[in-house]
Design a protein around this motif. Structure first.
Motif, mmCIF file in Angstrom:
data_model
loop_
_atom_site.group_PDB
_atom_site.id
_atom_site.type_symbol
_atom_site.label_atom_id
_atom_site.label_comp_id
_atom_site.label_asym_id
_atom_site.label_seq_id
_atom_site.Cartn_x
_atom_site.Cartn_y
_atom_site.Cartn_z
ATOM 1 N N VAL A 54 0.835 -7.853 4.000
ATOM 2 C CA VAL A 54 -0.183 -8.032 5.246
ATOM 3 C C VAL A 54 -0.437 -6.769 5.971
ATOM 4 O O VAL A 54 0.697 -6.095 6.158
ATOM 5 C CB VAL A 54 0.292 -8.992 6.498
ATOM 6 N N LYS A 88 -0.666 -9.177 -3.837
ATOM 7 C CA LYS A 88 -2.028 -9.683 -3.158
ATOM 8 C C LYS A 88 -2.167 -8.893 -1.715
ATOM 9 O O LYS A 88 -0.894 -8.631 -1.032
ATOM 10 C CB LYS A 88 -2.093 -11.328 -2.896
ATOM 11 N N ARG A 90 -3.386 -9.367 2.291
ATOM 12 C CA ARG A 90 -3.849 -10.059 3.545
ATOM 13 C C ARG A 90 -4.017 -9.154 4.678
ATOM 14 O O ARG A 90 -3.114 -8.255 4.847
ATOM 15 C CB ARG A 90 -3.208 -11.225 4.161
#
Length: 157
Positions: A54, A88, A90
């Motif tokens: 994040v 990934k 975010r």
């Protein structure tokens, strides 16, 4: 990248884990800090089967000096580093100050031009019941982010 290294291949069951990047990943000059160490850390997270990271994107760094003049480059670089590591990403947009004040080495303020507007009109910032100004915009000022342009109180918002 070796097969099975990406986030989609790692997680077989259970909940995905996302790790918050350090608040000081981007410095006040708009540069990614400690790039080599950051890349090694991202790879270690991938090897530990973390799903992703994040990244807090700080308004005070992206639109620092004037309304409409954006510098997304350090955040794009962080995203590329994470993706290259097989993670990934975010993103969280941070429209507030971070840190304890001017002496804090990890302080991230609101954009300079917003602070200038608050100096002119302290009611633009949130105040507590004792009228102590906080470095958060009041909710009614933030309405501009939802497209309610009739309430434009700060130049650029």
């Amino acid at each position: 990248m070796p097969e099975g290294f990406g986030a989609a291949q790692r997680r077989k069951k259970g909940s995905p884990v996302f790790v918050l990047m350090p608040v000081d990943a981007v410095d006040e000059e708009g540069k990614v800090r400690r790039k080599k160490i950051m890349m090694h850390s991202l790879r270690a997270l991938a090897l530990a089967e973390v799903e992703g990271v994040v990244i807090e994107v700080w308004w005070g760094l992206v639109e620092r000096d004037q309304p409409g003049a954006y510098n997304w480059q350090p955040y794009l670089e962080l995203v590329q580093m994470a993706v290259k590591s097989g993670l990934k990403v975010r993103v969280v947009l941070a429209f507030h100050e971070s840190g304890r004040g001017p002496g804090d080495p990890n302080r991230i303020s609101l954009p300079n031009w917003v602070l200038n507007e608050i100096d002119k009109d302290p009611d633009l910032a949130y105040c507590d019941r004792f009228r102590l100004v906080q470095t958060h915009l009041s909710l009614w000022v933030s309405l501009n982010f939802t497209g309610l342009q009739d309430f434009q109180l700060v130049q650029g918002l």
